[in-house]
Design a protein around this motif. Structure first.
Motif, PDB file in Angstrom:
ATOM      1  N   MET A  40      18.300  11.273 -12.031  1.00  0.00           N
ATOM      2  CA  MET A  40      18.960  11.939 -13.146  1.00  0.00           C
ATOM      3  C   MET A  40      19.359  13.354 -12.725  1.00  0.00           C
ATOM      4  O   MET A  40      18.512  14.151 -12.338  1.00  0.00           O
ATOM      5  N   ILE A  41      20.643  13.630 -12.763  1.00  0.00           N
ATOM      6  CA  ILE A  41      21.160  14.934 -12.353  1.00  0.00           C
ATOM      7  C   ILE A  41      21.986  15.521 -13.481  1.00  0.00           C
ATOM      8  O   ILE A  41      22.827  14.838 -14.079  1.00  0.00           O
ATOM      9  N   ARG A  42      21.770  16.773 -13.821  1.00  0.00           N
ATOM     10  CA  ARG A  42      22.525  17.441 -14.875  1.00  0.00           C
ATOM     11  C   ARG A  42      23.913  17.781 -14.367  1.00  0.00           C
ATOM     12  O   ARG A  42      24.074  18.504 -13.402  1.00  0.00           O
ATOM     13  N   SER A  43      24.939  17.205 -15.015  1.00  0.00           N
ATOM     14  CA  SER A  43      26.315  17.475 -14.607  1.00  0.00           C
ATOM     15  C   SER A  43      26.723  18.873 -15.038  1.00  0.00           C
ATOM     16  O   SER A  43      26.232  19.408 -16.030  1.00  0.00           O
ATOM     17  N   SER A  44      27.661  19.463 -14.289  1.00  0.00           N
ATOM     18  CA  SER A  44      28.170  20.789 -14.631  1.00  0.00           C
ATOM     19  C   SER A  44      29.279  20.721 -15.673  1.00  0.00           C
ATOM     20  O   SER A  44      29.808  21.733 -16.084  1.00  0.00           O
ATOM     21  N   VAL A  45      29.658  19.503 -16.068  1.00  0.00           N
ATOM     22  CA  VAL A  45      30.737  19.341 -17.045  1.00  0.00           C
ATOM     23  C   VAL A  45      30.136  19.206 -18.438  1.00  0.00           C
ATOM     24  O   VAL A  45      29.566  18.178 -18.799  1.00  0.00           O
ATOM     25  N   ALA A  46      30.229  20.262 -19.208  1.00  0.00           N
ATOM     26  CA  ALA A  46      29.787  20.278 -20.603  1.00  0.00           C
ATOM     27  C   ALA A  46      28.323  19.875 -20.745  1.00  0.00           C
ATOM     28  O   ALA A  46      27.902  19.359 -21.780  1.00  0.00           O
ATOM     29  N   VAL A 102      23.948   9.621 -14.348  1.00  0.00           N
ATOM     30  CA  VAL A 102      23.025   8.930 -13.460  1.00  0.00           C
ATOM     31  C   VAL A 102      23.707   8.656 -12.126  1.00  0.00           C
ATOM     32  O   VAL A 102      24.818   8.143 -12.094  1.00  0.00           O
ATOM     33  N   HIS A 103      23.061   9.016 -11.043  1.00  0.00           N
ATOM     34  CA  HIS A 103      23.570   8.731  -9.717  1.00  0.00           C
ATOM     35  C   HIS A 103      22.616   7.753  -9.040  1.00  0.00           C
ATOM     36  O   HIS A 103      21.417   8.018  -8.962  1.00  0.00           O
ATOM     37  N   LEU A 104      23.146   6.611  -8.585  1.00  0.00           N
ATOM     38  CA  LEU A 104      22.313   5.599  -7.959  1.00  0.00           C
ATOM     39  C   LEU A 104      22.178   5.840  -6.464  1.00  0.00           C
ATOM     40  O   LEU A 104      23.148   6.126  -5.786  1.00  0.00           O
ATOM     41  N   VAL A 105      20.963   5.714  -5.994  1.00  0.00           N
ATOM     42  CA  VAL A 105      20.690   5.753  -4.566  1.00  0.00           C
ATOM     43  C   VAL A 105      19.845   4.529  -4.241  1.00  0.00           C
ATOM     44  O   VAL A 105      18.782   4.332  -4.827  1.00  0.00           O
ATOM     45  N   HIS A 106      20.320   3.690  -3.354  1.00  0.00           N
ATOM     46  CA  HIS A 106      19.540   2.540  -2.915  1.00  0.00           C
ATOM     47  C   HIS A 106      18.519   3.022  -1.898  1.00  0.00           C
ATOM     48  O   HIS A 106      18.859   3.706  -0.939  1.00  0.00           O
ATOM     49  N   GLU A 107      17.272   2.648  -2.109  1.00  0.00           N
ATOM     50  CA  GLU A 107      16.197   3.075  -1.219  1.00  0.00           C
ATOM     51  C   GLU A 107      15.371   1.856  -0.822  1.00  0.00           C
ATOM     52  O   GLU A 107      15.079   0.996  -1.657  1.00  0.00           O
ATOM     53  N   THR A 108      15.022   1.785   0.449  1.00  0.00           N
ATOM     54  CA  THR A 108      14.194   0.675   0.915  1.00  0.00           C
ATOM     55  C   THR A 108      13.343   1.107   2.090  1.00  0.00           C
ATOM     56  O   THR A 108      13.723   2.005   2.849  1.00  0.00           O
ATOM     57  N   ASP A 110      27.209   8.638  -4.096  1.00  0.00           N
ATOM     58  CA  ASP A 110      28.093   9.786  -4.297  1.00  0.00           C
ATOM     59  C   ASP A 110      27.431  11.027  -3.705  1.00  0.00           C
ATOM     60  O   ASP A 110      26.285  10.984  -3.237  1.00  0.00           O
ATOM     61  N   GLU A 111      28.162  12.143  -3.726  1.00  0.00           N
ATOM     62  CA  GLU A 111      27.660  13.360  -3.092  1.00  0.00           C
ATOM     63  C   GLU A 111      26.415  13.900  -3.786  1.00  0.00           C
ATOM     64  O   GLU A 111      25.540  14.471  -3.139  1.00  0.00           O
ATOM     65  N   SER A 112      26.334  13.726  -5.105  1.00  0.00           N
ATOM     66  CA  SER A 112      25.146  14.200  -5.812  1.00  0.00           C
ATOM     67  C   SER A 112      23.914  13.419  -5.387  1.00  0.00           C
ATOM     68  O   SER A 112      22.810  13.969  -5.313  1.00  0.00           O
ATOM     69  N   GLY A 113      24.105  12.139  -5.107  1.00  0.00           N
ATOM     70  CA  GLY A 113      23.000  11.356  -4.581  1.00  0.00           C
ATOM     71  C   GLY A 113      22.568  11.839  -3.211  1.00  0.00           C
ATOM     72  O   GLY A 113      21.366  11.914  -2.907  1.00  0.00           O
ATOM     73  N   VAL A 114      23.519  12.177  -2.353  1.00  0.00           N
ATOM     74  CA  VAL A 114      23.200  12.751  -1.044  1.00  0.00           C
ATOM     75  C   VAL A 114      22.429  14.054  -1.223  1.00  0.00           C
ATOM     76  O   VAL A 114      21.412  14.297  -0.556  1.00  0.00           O
ATOM     77  N   ALA A 115      22.914  14.900  -2.138  1.00  0.00           N
ATOM     78  CA  ALA A 115      22.279  16.196  -2.377  1.00  0.00           C
ATOM     79  C   ALA A 115      20.828  16.025  -2.813  1.00  0.00           C
ATOM     80  O   ALA A 115      19.937  16.759  -2.363  1.00  0.00           O
TER      81      ALA A 115
END
Length: 488
Positions: free
Chosen positions: A9-15, A20-26, A52-57
């Protein structure tokens, strides 16, 4: 591959929206992620595949907090071990597959394959100039190593063809930077080899822009997620050919002549042992051929008079004209490409049978030292590995690949000769790595190329952008006790 999926869960800068940004982890990592084309293998605790980039971050922020090494996984076509993890986490950008073709530019995610970019550009009447032999390389990987290939003779390496870069720093900061946008901290200048190609360490210079800093940094300064790349208008026609010679000196004379009297976009070289290995796939190679040159020339039309000029040049070079191969069709060019690509494939197959890792050089020297370097290669190899080596590659840039084919017991001896080649290249003003990078397998070459002061300047840049030293740990720099990571 079975993968657990978690949502970050990442807080967007838009309003202030929450997204939600998905990251597959195994932790069940397929072996294909853990090796490269050289046969070098590693291991990792977890694999992350962000979308996406937010997931990378998020992954990088977490790794920085916990001081866990992160290796960026490309397509696995490299031969220096940069994408191979030696512990820690593995970060794959395979989901970054966006590809958009515009007039003069392409927007490509880091996970886009070079093959797919080239096909999409061709469908639009354009082409992407960098042309590494392995078309299954991903764009992020080619940027990471400043890859070049055969067409660099005319068009240069990847660096010249990137106009915008998207990257994520170890801190999680997301950068979108344009060409000529200078880095926001002081960077010292260091010496740069006089060869036309160079891909070893950071090519630091005062006032340099972000793009030039990231290109060729092998995933040690940030995670490249995508780029805007320059596309060129496709030529009206192309003349290609594999020109055979009865002796090697005639082939080298032809390189000198054609470099001055013509404007081919590639001149590739194959020595006699290379041709002998290739005959297993191409029995039509003339039996009296001692060397060959692969050329490609852009034409204004199929009736371009340049075709006749090439026939004159080839006859003047005393080539085996009647036994050489020529063509202007796409099928001809694909045959010639397959011919060129088959050689490293055959080399790798031979080494796997011998139980060896790839034993190859990637040195380049100033063009005026082309013959001197080639003669040095031969004199050294004939003494210990006669009949068990091949020399081929980008002779127009004085960038030839030497591949030794030793037994497993001779690997250390082969490695020592390759070290001598690196020292000789630097002595002549060249580079220890022209397009493959140093990765983890060739970190010992960095002190041959640069002084301790210059390497410390690179380390200072690394510490500025990655204070916890998590990115590509073990790539470029041999791990030492003075690393901020405390690695030994």
């Amino acid at each position: 591959m079975a993968a657990a999926i978690f949502a970050i869960m990442i807080r967007s800068s838009v309003a202030g929206r929450t997204v939600v940004h998905l990251v597959h982890e195994t932790s069940a990592i397929h072996p294909a992620y853990l090796e490269d084309a050289s046969g070098f293998r590693g291991h990792a605790e977890r694999l992350f595949i962000p979308e996406d980039e937010s997931g990378v971050a998020e992954v990088l922020q977490r790794a920085t907090r916990e001081r866990i090494p992160v290796t960026i996984s490309g397509a696995g076509t490299g031969v220096s071990g940069g994408r191979v993890p030696l512990g820690g986490w593995l970060l794959s950008l395979e989901k970054f597959s966006r590809l958009e073709i515009n007039q003069g530019t392409a927007l490509a995610g880091a996970g886009v394959l070079l093959r797919d970019l080239q096909a999409a550009a061709a469908a639009a009447g354009q082409f992407y100039a960098p042309d590494p032999t392995e078309t299954m390389a991903c764009i992020g990987g080619t940027i990471s190593t400043n890859a070049s290939g055969a067409r660099s003779f005319k068009y240069g390496a990847t660096r010249q063809h990137v106009s915008e870069l998207h990257a994520v720093l170890a801190s999680g900061e997301i950068l979108h930077v344009r060409r000529n946008q200078a880095a926001d901290f002081a960077i010292p200048s260091i010496s740069i080899p006089r060869s036309t190609k160079h891909a070893a360490g950071y090519s630091l210079r005062a006032g340099m822009d972000w793009i030039d800093l990231f290109v060729g940094s092998e995933g040690t300064l940030g995670v490249v997620t995508g780029a805007e790349l320059k596309l060129l208008q496709a030529p009206q026609s192309l003349l290609g050919g594999v020109i055979f010679f009865a002796n090697d000196a005639a082939a080298q004379d032809a390189v000198d002549d054609w470099s001055e009297t013509a404007s081919p976009r590639m001149i590739e070289y194959f020595d006699r042992p290379s041709l002998e290995l290739l005959r297993t796939r191409f029995p039509e190679i003339p039996t009296n051929a001692a060397a060959a040159l692969l050329i490609e020339q852009e034409l204004q039309s199929e009736d371009d008079g340049e075709t006749a000029h090439w026939l004159e040049r080839i006859e003047r070079a005393k080539a085996l004209v009647n036994d050489s191969w020529f063509g202007t069709s796409a099928a001809d060019r694909e045959r010639f490409r397959f011919f060129r690509h088959s050689l490293p494939e055959l080399v790798n197959e031979t080494l796997r049978r011998n139980g060896c890792l790839k034993m190859g050089s990637d040195c380049a020297v100033p063009v005026q030292h082309n013959r001197e370097m080639l003669n040095f290669y031969r004199a050294s190899l004939d003494e210990l590995f006669r009949g068990r080596y091949v020399i081929f590659g980008h002779i127009g840039d004085a960038h030839l690949h030497v591949n030794i084919l030793p037994s497993k017991e001779e690997s250390a001896q082969a490695a020592e000769i390759l070290l001598e080649f690196a020292r000789k290249a630097v002595e002549l003003g060249g580079s220890v790595s022209a397009e493959h990078g140093l990765g983890k397998r060739k970190t010992h070459l960095l002190p041959i190329q640069y002084s301790p002061r210059e390497i410390e300047a690179m380390r200072a840049v690394k510490r500025r952008l990655d204070p916890a030293w998590i990115l590509g740990r073990g790539t470029l720099f041999a791990e030492t006790a003075d690393d901020p990571s405390g690695a030994v």
